[in-house]
Design a protein around this motif. Structure first.
Motif, mmCIF file in Angstrom:
data_model
loop_
_atom_site.group_PDB
_atom_site.id
_atom_site.type_symbol
_atom_site.label_atom_id
_atom_site.label_comp_id
_atom_site.label_asym_id
_atom_site.label_seq_id
_atom_site.Cartn_x
_atom_site.Cartn_y
_atom_site.Cartn_z
ATOM 1 N N GLY A 191 0.835 -1.177 0.000
ATOM 2 C CA GLY A 191 0.000 0.000 0.000
ATOM 3 C C GLY A 191 0.878 1.238 0.000
ATOM 4 N N VAL A 192 0.257 2.398 0.061
ATOM 5 C CA VAL A 192 1.001 3.660 0.093
ATOM 6 C C VAL A 192 0.447 4.546 1.195
ATOM 7 C CG1 VAL A 192 1.715 3.677 -2.329
ATOM 8 C CG2 VAL A 192 -0.506 4.661 -1.685
ATOM 9 N N GLU A 193 1.312 5.383 1.715
ATOM 10 C CA GLU A 193 0.913 6.392 2.690
ATOM 11 C C GLU A 193 1.255 7.763 2.124
ATOM 12 O OE1 GLU A 193 1.755 6.615 7.265
ATOM 13 O OE2 GLU A 193 3.390 7.653 6.239
ATOM 14 N N LEU A 194 0.290 8.656 2.148
ATOM 15 C CA LEU A 194 0.536 10.030 1.748
ATOM 16 C C LEU A 194 1.109 10.791 2.935
ATOM 17 C CD1 LEU A 194 0.357 12.406 -0.208
ATOM 18 C CD2 LEU A 194 -2.012 12.752 0.551
ATOM 19 N N HIS A 195 2.298 11.357 2.748
ATOM 20 C CA HIS A 195 2.929 12.153 3.803
ATOM 21 C C HIS A 195 2.274 13.535 3.791
ATOM 22 C CE1 HIS A 195 5.628 13.776 6.623
ATOM 23 N NE2 HIS A 195 6.762 13.206 6.223
ATOM 24 N N GLY A 196 1.335 13.719 4.710
ATOM 25 C CA GLY A 196 0.638 14.998 4.811
ATOM 26 C C GLY A 196 1.023 15.762 6.059
ATOM 27 N N ALA A 197 2.222 15.487 6.578
ATOM 28 C CA ALA A 197 2.609 16.010 7.887
ATOM 29 C C ALA A 197 3.918 16.787 7.818
ATOM 30 C CB ALA A 197 2.743 14.842 8.873
ATOM 31 N N ASN A 198 4.358 17.237 8.987
ATOM 32 C CA ASN A 198 5.714 17.748 9.226
ATOM 33 C C ASN A 198 6.120 18.934 8.360
ATOM 34 O OD1 ASN A 198 5.706 15.593 10.932
ATOM 35 N ND2 ASN A 198 7.401 14.498 9.986
ATOM 36 N N GLY A 199 5.164 19.711 7.897
ATOM 37 C CA GLY A 199 5.491 20.929 7.173
ATOM 38 C C GLY A 199 5.960 20.728 5.748
ATOM 39 N N TYR A 200 5.714 19.540 5.173
ATOM 40 C CA TYR A 200 6.084 19.308 3.781
ATOM 41 C C TYR A 200 4.920 19.713 2.865
ATOM 42 C CZ TYR A 200 10.084 17.012 5.882
ATOM 43 O OH TYR A 200 11.221 16.769 6.607
ATOM 44 N N LEU A 201 4.999 19.415 1.590
ATOM 45 C CA LEU A 201 4.137 20.064 0.603
ATOM 46 C C LEU A 201 2.641 19.949 0.915
ATOM 47 C CD1 LEU A 201 4.030 21.659 -2.040
ATOM 48 C CD2 LEU A 201 3.889 19.481 -3.244
ATOM 49 N N VAL A 202 2.147 18.752 1.203
ATOM 50 C CA VAL A 202 0.711 18.596 1.474
ATOM 51 C C VAL A 202 0.317 19.420 2.691
ATOM 52 C CG1 VAL A 202 -1.093 16.947 2.112
ATOM 53 C CG2 VAL A 202 0.607 16.325 0.386
ATOM 54 N N HIS A 203 1.140 19.373 3.722
ATOM 55 C CA HIS A 203 0.868 20.151 4.933
ATOM 56 C C HIS A 203 0.917 21.651 4.632
ATOM 57 C CE1 HIS A 203 1.523 20.110 9.609
ATOM 58 N NE2 HIS A 203 0.496 20.861 9.239
ATOM 59 N N VAL A 243 -4.599 2.570 1.328
ATOM 60 C CA VAL A 243 -4.030 3.918 1.320
ATOM 61 C C VAL A 243 -4.072 4.465 2.734
ATOM 62 C CG1 VAL A 243 -4.288 6.278 0.464
ATOM 63 C CG2 VAL A 243 -4.742 4.346 -1.057
ATOM 64 N N ALA A 244 -2.989 5.068 3.153
ATOM 65 C CA ALA A 244 -2.906 5.673 4.480
ATOM 66 C C ALA A 244 -2.593 7.155 4.346
ATOM 67 C CB ALA A 244 -1.827 4.978 5.313
ATOM 68 N N LEU A 245 -2.913 7.895 5.388
ATOM 69 C CA LEU A 245 -2.650 9.327 5.423
ATOM 70 C C LEU A 245 -1.941 9.661 6.727
ATOM 71 C CD1 LEU A 245 -3.010 12.270 4.462
ATOM 72 C CD2 LEU A 245 -5.285 12.229 5.532
ATOM 73 N N LYS A 246 -0.805 10.318 6.625
ATOM 74 C CA LYS A 246 -0.054 10.742 7.813
ATOM 75 C C LYS A 246 -0.303 12.231 8.048
ATOM 76 C CE LYS A 246 4.648 11.042 9.689
ATOM 77 N NZ LYS A 246 6.068 10.673 9.453
ATOM 78 N N LEU A 247 -0.757 12.564 9.259
ATOM 79 C CA LEU A 247 -1.062 13.939 9.611
ATOM 80 C C LEU A 247 -0.359 14.322 10.902
ATOM 81 C CD1 LEU A 247 -4.923 13.878 9.010
ATOM 82 C CD2 LEU A 247 -3.189 14.835 7.483
ATOM 83 N N SER A 248 -0.016 15.585 11.041
ATOM 84 C CA SER A 248 0.521 16.096 12.311
ATOM 85 C C SER A 248 -0.153 17.428 12.622
ATOM 86 C CB SER A 248 2.044 16.244 12.256
ATOM 87 O OG SER A 248 2.445 17.049 11.167
ATOM 88 N N PRO A 249 -1.391 17.388 13.103
ATOM 89 C CA PRO A 249 -2.125 18.635 13.379
ATOM 90 C C PRO A 249 -1.440 19.541 14.390
ATOM 91 C CG PRO A 249 -3.598 16.742 13.383
ATOM 92 C CD PRO A 249 -2.206 16.192 13.351
ATOM 93 N N ALA A 250 -0.611 18.959 15.267
ATOM 94 C CA ALA A 250 0.073 19.795 16.253
ATOM 95 C C ALA A 250 1.083 20.729 15.605
ATOM 96 C CB ALA A 250 0.766 18.919 17.303
ATOM 97 N N GLY A 251 1.521 20.400 14.398
ATOM 98 C CA GLY A 251 2.346 21.317 13.620
ATOM 99 C C GLY A 251 3.707 21.593 14.241
ATOM 100 N N GLY A 252 4.266 22.735 13.893
ATOM 101 C CA GLY A 252 5.553 23.164 14.421
ATOM 102 C C GLY A 252 6.686 22.918 13.458
ATOM 103 N N TYR A 253 6.901 21.676 13.088
ATOM 104 C CA TYR A 253 8.032 21.342 12.229
ATOM 105 C C TYR A 253 7.833 21.938 10.836
ATOM 106 C CZ TYR A 253 11.883 18.536 10.409
ATOM 107 O OH TYR A 253 13.065 18.136 9.857
ATOM 108 N N GLY A 254 8.893 22.494 10.256
ATOM 109 C CA GLY A 254 8.787 23.097 8.931
ATOM 110 C C GLY A 254 8.089 24.440 8.931
#
Length: 398
Positions: A191-203, A243-254
């Motif tokens: 499967g795949v995981e969309l990196h939507g976290a850590n201040g990268y493009l999706v975030h 399909v997985a989605l990685k999120l970091s709502p707490a933010g900060g990084y990036g």
């Protein structure tokens, strides 16, 4: 630890336990191509009892990055390199049973689930990075807003982040995500995981501090979430439920992070919108509570973007049928309690899997987690043996 070692259905695959290995950038690729030492690294962790392994961030296109020697998946050579790794992981993590019937056959009952994390850094790139120069395109982001801070391990001095070029047509990048998802299937991932976290493009698209667009990709919560949701549609077109989605709502990084109410509104909209797209509750969402690491990174880089709140409590009500895995230094006793209570389906850990290739087996047999990570070898270095601090930790329980 009985609850941690019960099977779980994720998408179309059943995993043998609730212990996940986090995506961990380790910089052991060679010119963006996966290597033999990477195969050994992932194979060790599968043999050591990881039920679910998320690959390190894998670039969907040639671009600059904060790290040296990170792998990609945009060409056939990279696909072939990853195929060797997925084959090794599945062989190491599989349990076999014989089906009783007219014609006895052997099938895989459980295996370590191995999913590929799709990564685009957006404004966290640098124009002087060798791969960025080779790409022939600028550093893209939702808007021409530079992130504060920024360190690049392979560039002299501390050049910091630069003002990016506003991405003229986001659908071009969305198509690159889909092509990467197709390549991941060819490479043998589960499967795949969309990196939507850590201040990268999706975030960066999700966050109003980095996205100031006035077209359909910015402004309202719905518009800021559009880029993420359109990518997910394409990934699901390729992978179905896996399909997985990685999120970091707490933010900060990036250098991302909004005020609390806007954060709650944004991620409170995104999660159910993700699930409403005929997913039948089969998808994995990887959630974060407030990370000490993310908050620390914000302080070190002179930022105060992190939005402190209990992510699990804030968003779990939106996700009643979703498999939530929690990450952020969750140790075995707490992991057992969280899974046993039904608050999460499983947990991810990063540093413990680095120091203990056999972490799952150790927890299952009551053996102590007694090794420490050598941070000096975390990302390797040019000219240094890539095995150091990578595949040379002791493996005691097999």
């Amino acid at each position: 630890m009985s609850t941690l070692f019960t099977p779980l259905q994720l998408g179309s695959v059943t995993i043998p336990n609730r212990l996940g290995m986090s995506a961990l950038t380790r910089s052991r690729a060679s010119k963006s191509i996966p290597t033999e030492v990477m195969k050994k690294y992932y194979e060790q962790r599968a043999r050591g009892g990881a039920g679910l392994i998320v690959s390190e961030g894998v670039l969907i296109t040639r671009q600059g990055t904060e790290y040296h020697d990170v792998p990609g998946i945009w060409n056939k050579t990279q696909v072939e390199g990853w195929k060797k790794i997925t084959d090794a992981v599945h062989a190491a993590g599989s349990k076999i049973y014989a089906q009783v019937g007219r014609v006895p056959v052997v099938r895989i009952l459980f295996q370590s689930l191995f999913i590929l994390q799709l990564w685009h850094l957006g404004r966290a790139n640098h124009p002087d990075a060798p791969e960025q120069i080779a790409s022939g395109v600028p550093v893209y982001a939702p808007s021409a807003i530079a992130a504060r801070g920024g360190k690049f391990k392979y560039l002299p001095g501390t050049p910091g982040y630069v003002t990016p070029t506003e991405l003229p047509d986001p659908t071009v990048i969305i198509a690159q995500y889909k092509e990467a998802a197709i390549n991941a299937k060819e490479a043998g991932f589960d499967g795949v995981e969309l990196h939507g976290a850590n201040g990268y493009l999706v975030h960066q698209f999700l966050d109003s501090t980095s996205n100031k667009r006035t077209d359909k990709w910015g402004g309202s919560v719905e518009n800021r979430a559009r880029f993420c949701l359109e990518i997910l549609k394409e990934l699901i077109d390729v992978w179905g439920p896996d399909v997985a989605l990685k999120l970091s709502p707490a933010g900060g990084y990036g250098d991302v992070g909004m005020e609390l109410q806007e954060t709650l509104d944004t991620f409170g909209y995104l999660d159910p919108a993700f699930l409403d797209q005929e997913f039948d509750g089969r998808l994995l969402i990887i959630g974060y509570r407030i990370l000490k690491f993310s908050l620390l990174a914000s302080i070190i880089q002179g930022k105060k973007r992190a939005t402190q709140h209990d992510v699990l409590a804030s968003y779990s009500s939106f996700l009643p049928d979703t498999k939530i895995f929690l990450n952020a230094g969750v140790m075995p006793a707490e992991a057992e309690e969280l899974v046993d209570s039904g608050k999460v389906a499983g947990v991810f850990n990063g540093l413990s899997w680095i120091a203990h290739p056999d972490m799952g087996k150790r927890i299952q047999t009551g053996k102590a987690l007694d090794s420490n990570v050598d941070f000096k070898t975390l990302y390797g270095a040019p000219g240094v043996d890539p095995a150091l601090g990578y595949v040379d930790y002791k493996e005691a329980v097999y």
